[in-house]
Design an enzyme around this catalytic site. Structure first.
Site, PDB file in Angstrom:
ATOM      1  N   SER A 102       3.119  -2.271   4.105  1.00 56.15           N
ATOM      2  CA  SER A 102       3.084  -0.827   3.855  1.00 56.15           C
ATOM      3  C   SER A 102       4.318  -0.417   3.085  1.00 56.15           C
ATOM      4  O   SER A 102       5.338  -1.115   3.089  1.00 56.15           O
ATOM      5  CB  SER A 102       3.045  -0.058   5.174  1.00 56.15           C
ATOM      6  OG  SER A 102       4.344   0.018   5.758  1.00 56.15           O
ATOM      7  N   ASP A 103       4.231   0.718   2.389  1.00 57.89           N
ATOM      8  CA  ASP A 103       5.457   1.342   1.918  1.00 57.89           C
ATOM      9  C   ASP A 103       6.213   1.822   3.150  1.00 57.89           C
ATOM     10  O   ASP A 103       5.659   1.892   4.259  1.00 57.89           O
ATOM     11  CB  ASP A 103       5.158   2.490   0.955  1.00 57.89           C
ATOM     12  CG  ASP A 103       6.296   2.732  -0.026  1.00 57.89           C
ATOM     13  OD1 ASP A 103       7.439   2.358   0.287  1.00 57.89           O
ATOM     14  OD2 ASP A 103       6.043   3.297  -1.106  1.00 57.89           O
ATOM     15  N   CYS A 104       7.480   2.159   2.981  1.00 53.84           N
ATOM     16  CA  CYS A 104       8.329   2.338   4.147  1.00 53.84           C
ATOM     17  C   CYS A 104       8.060   3.662   4.862  1.00 53.84           C
ATOM     18  O   CYS A 104       8.304   4.734   4.311  1.00 53.84           O
ATOM     19  CB  CYS A 104       9.785   2.194   3.744  1.00 53.84           C
ATOM     20  SG  CYS A 104      10.083   0.538   3.109  1.00 53.84           S
TER      21      CYS A 104
ATOM     22  N   CYS B  99       0.849  -1.194   0.000  1.00 50.67           N
ATOM     23  CA  CYS B  99       0.000   0.000   0.000  1.00 50.67           C
ATOM     24  C   CYS B  99       0.884   1.242   0.000  1.00 50.67           C
ATOM     25  O   CYS B  99       1.997   1.239   0.512  1.00 50.67           O
ATOM     26  CB  CYS B  99      -0.967   0.000   1.182  1.00 50.67           C
ATOM     27  SG  CYS B  99      -0.215  -0.211   2.810  1.00 50.67           S
TER      28      CYS B  99
END
Length: 756
Positions: free
Chosen positions: A285-287, A249
């Protein structure tokens, strides 16, 4: 169960700052051997559930972040979920390249945008198999994980986007074909996955930093029509049709809700509508995107609340550079329940089970090792992928050049002899990086070499023109290697201009005034080529994006005529004034404030989507086909769960090479018509395919596959609808032939889109 202690929380913070690389679990001699997760005969869901059940609550919380701690008392090693393989195994916290062989390099292919320009899904599947094989070998060698955060399939709708070269382009059909083929290669089609691929960034992530707005705080306002028709189409392929192992995401919000906390995206669409549940797939998640929910989107009052929102919505792991989510706070405040944590862990570890992580030597791909990295076959494929993608945008007959040891050639420009410029974003250590100058020397001649400017303005201190003109003056041919490097377009960096750098244009103008054949070989993303197209002193233009480890030889094979160009632009080339349109405007259709996005809605490109010249001439035609089709008959003969995937009768394309050189030909078939809601697209790509090695005078026929979805439209609610009416098929770009197609019967809704 007891809440985590202060000591545990401190340990979690320490863990998040460390890189975790560890061996596979020992299911033979370790303490984990008595857990069902090691039972290779048990169903994957049961194996994952047994592992999660054995964990204590504090242990569970340490394993829903990208640098997961494992559970030492159970024999579960730490695992870093962050590995990358965009166009080859790449640098990432979960990947370790050695300083000496083995494991000190991996095959480095061209950027995806160039591979997409080949319009050959068979090629892309081979590329996926190559990357997946080397990635799994790295995992088996304890130098990476076995999940990889690739591919990037956000549509490249705005030419300024810094990460557009990571994608297969602007067209959803091309994106879907590319990703379907790539995933078949990456993950394989066996009972176990070769690796776990990750489709990213879900969704509407195509802005890095523009006019004070960043990807971390951007709210993408998108209509249901545009969302279903465009922004989510590639992800539908990943989830519904290809059943990819994982999703990522994105940072941004979609219609007011951060993507990683967006139940509409993560549950209603992804898991419910697309039925992405059969293998318990997971979402990362993206970071630091979880932290963005509160810090930048202000969607939650605290980081703990934002963290809970993400996991409750369907995010299963938080990627973190350092400790950025607040999992302990979410847990202690009881906003994050053990049931939600268990759900996330079951998804994560079932993914690893399905990739053979717990199976040791019994794992399907356990035999892959260093000998499978950068094989001669891989080297040849990397070279082919570059050659096949290179697009010729202008040629006055100068190319191909007849080069021999006596050839006097100037090779000028910032990447002519600089190997560091050959790779784009998300690259790993290549086994070699061969420049154009290197390739020229291998051909037996000694080029006259001079560097050139990159992004410098014309007013910058000029330390290149004198040497460049001197090299050109003593040569018969001038090869200019210009364009953009990654300082102009990359993650975190969007472009502000579509113009060629002024210093480069000034140098090209001086070179063109010498009256010698001048070939421009452009690196990087598309720019407005108008000054080069209108300059009669510029003989030819080749676009090579970032061409990878064999970029130099690939370019020289095209220039010398050893290979013929056949790539097509997978994006629109816009004029410089297109930047008046805000990057934050997500609408696709033209309006008083928007000239339209992509070739479907924008009518006056500098060079159109699908443009690509050849060394020979072709006379393609649409052969015998059924030009009257009944919607109801087509549906009645198809039993697919998703009617938009039902096949239409194959479309035969006959390709006659009327010139004097063997060449590939990319067949592009578009559809236009006035059925469905206004406004009508100018045209839409309906099917494509690459016909290989058509000899001079030869005719070859290729039957192109297409589906009901190729002709369908999306209404204002996002529903996929097939409308009866008169359609026109347009062959090639520019169009060389049109054919009529009539759909009879009643309109049919092929897919009812869930409303938010």
């Amino acid at each position: 169960m007891k809440s985590p202690s202060a000591a545990y929380i401190a340990g979690l913070l320490l863990l998040s700052s460390q890189q975790c690389l560890a061996a596979y679990p020992d299911c033979v001699n370790g303490p984990l051997k008595s857990n069902k997760v090691c039972d290779t005969t048990a169903p994957p869901a049961d194996r994952a559930a047994a592992l999660v059940k054995a964990m204590q609550s504090s242990e569970k919380l340490q394993n829903i972040i990208s640098k997961s701690a494992g559970v030492s008392r159970l024999g579960l090693p730490p695992y870093n979920w962050w590995s990358e393989a965009l166009h080859g195994v790449a640098g990432a916290p979960g990947i370790q390249f050695s300083s000496s062989s083995p494991w000190n390099y991996a095959t480095s292919l061209p950027m995806p945008i160039l591979m997409a320009a080949a319009f050959d899904d068979d090629l892309i599947e081979k590329v996926g198999t190559l990357i997946g094989t080397e990635a799994r070998a790295f995992g088996n060698g304890n130098h990476s994980g076995i999940d990889f955060w690739t591919p990037n399939i956000n549509p490249f709708k705005d030419p300024r986007w810094g990460r557009g070269s990571e994608t297969p382009g602007e067209d959803t059909l091309r994106l879907k074909g590319y990703v379907a083929a790539l995933l078949r290669g990456l993950e394989g089609n066996k009972a176990q996955r070769r690796i776990i691929a990750t489709c990213k960034h879900y969704a509407a992530n195509d802005l890095e930093s523009w006019n004070g707005v960043t990807r971390h705080d951007f709210d993408a306002k998108i209509s249901m029509q545009d969302l279903a028709e465009y922004y989510l189409q590639p992800f539908q392929q990943c989830a519904r049709d290809s059943k990819v192992g994982s999703f990522m995401c994105s940072y941004n919000s979609v219609n007011g809700v951060p993507a990683c906390a967006n139940k509409y995206l993560l549950q209603t669409i992804l898991r419910d509508h697309w039925n992405w549940t059969s293998e318990n797939q997971y979402v990362t998640s993206d970071c630091e995107a979880v932290q963005d929910i509160s810090l930048n989107h202000h969607y939650a009052s605290t980081n703990a609340a934002g963290t809970a929102l993400a996991f409750n919505a369907g995010t299963d792991s938080s990627c973190e550079y350092a400790s950025s989510s607040d999992i302990p706070g979410a847990w202690q405040s009881k906003q994050l329940s053990e049931a939600t944590v268990d759900r996330a862990l079951r998804r994560l570890y079932e993914g690893l089970v399905r990739a053979g992580y717990f199976d040791g030597s019994k794992a399907l791909y356990s035999s892959l090792g260093w000998s499978d990295v950068n094989t001669p076959q891989a080297q040849q494929l990397a070279l082919q992928a570059t050659v096949d993608g290179i697009v010729m945008l202008k040629n006055d007959g100068t190319l191909p050049l007849k080069l021999d040891s006596k050839s006097k050639v100037a090779m000028i420009g910032f990447w002519a002899s600089d190997s560091s410029k050959l790779q784009g974003g998300y690259s790993g250590k290549a086994p070699y990086l061969r420049t154009p100058v290197y390739a020229a020397q291998q051909l037996g001649f000694t080029p006259n070499v001079a560097t050139g400017p990159v992004q410098q303005s014309a007013s910058a201190t000029d330390n290149w023109t004198t040497n460049a003109l001197a090299a050109a003056s003593k040569s018969d041919y001038i090869l200019y290697f210009g364009g953009l490097d990654t300082s102009a377009a990359a993650e975190g960096v969007d472009r502000t201009s579509l113009e060629w750098p002024s210093a480069q244009l000034a140098l090209i103008k001086k070179l063109s005034a010498l009256g010698k054949p001048l070939i421009i070989i452009q690196e990087g993303d598309q720019m407005d080529n108008t000054p080069l197209l209108t300059n009669k002193g510029v003989s030819s233009i080749l676009w090579a994006s970032w061409p990878g480890q064999d970029g130099g030889p690939a370019v020289m094979q095209i220039i010398s005529g050893a290979k013929s160009p056949a790539g097509r632009l997978p994006v629109t080339q816009y004029p410089t004034n297109y930047t008046k349109l805000p990057m934050t405007d997500m609408t696709l259709r033209p309006s008083t404030s928007n000239p339209g996005r992509t070739y479907r809605w924008y009518s006056t490109p500098v060079q159109a989507f699908g443009t690509g010249l050849h060394y020979t001439t072709f006379a393609p035609t649409i052969s015998n086909y059924s030009n009257i089709l009944s919607i109801q008959d087509l549906l009645n003969s198809c039993k697919n769960t998703n009617p938009d995937t039902c096949s239409l009768p194959g479309l035969p394309i006959s390709v006659h090479n009327t010139g004097n050189r063997t060449s590939d030909f990319v067949a592009l078939v578009f559809v236009a018509g006035q059925a469905g809601p206004k406004p009508y697209p100018i045209k839409s790509l309906a099917t494509y395919g690459r016909v290989r090695d058509v000899k001079s005078g030869e005719k070859k026929t290729k039957v192109l596959e297409w589906t009901l979805g190729s002709l369908a439209r999306h209404d204002e609610k996002g529903n996929t609808v097939l409308y009866p009416g008169n359609y026109t098929l347009l062959l090639d770009q520019p169009t060389v032939e049109t054919r009529s197609l009539v759909l009879t019967g009643e309109k049919v809704v092929l897919d009812v889109w869930p409303q938010g």
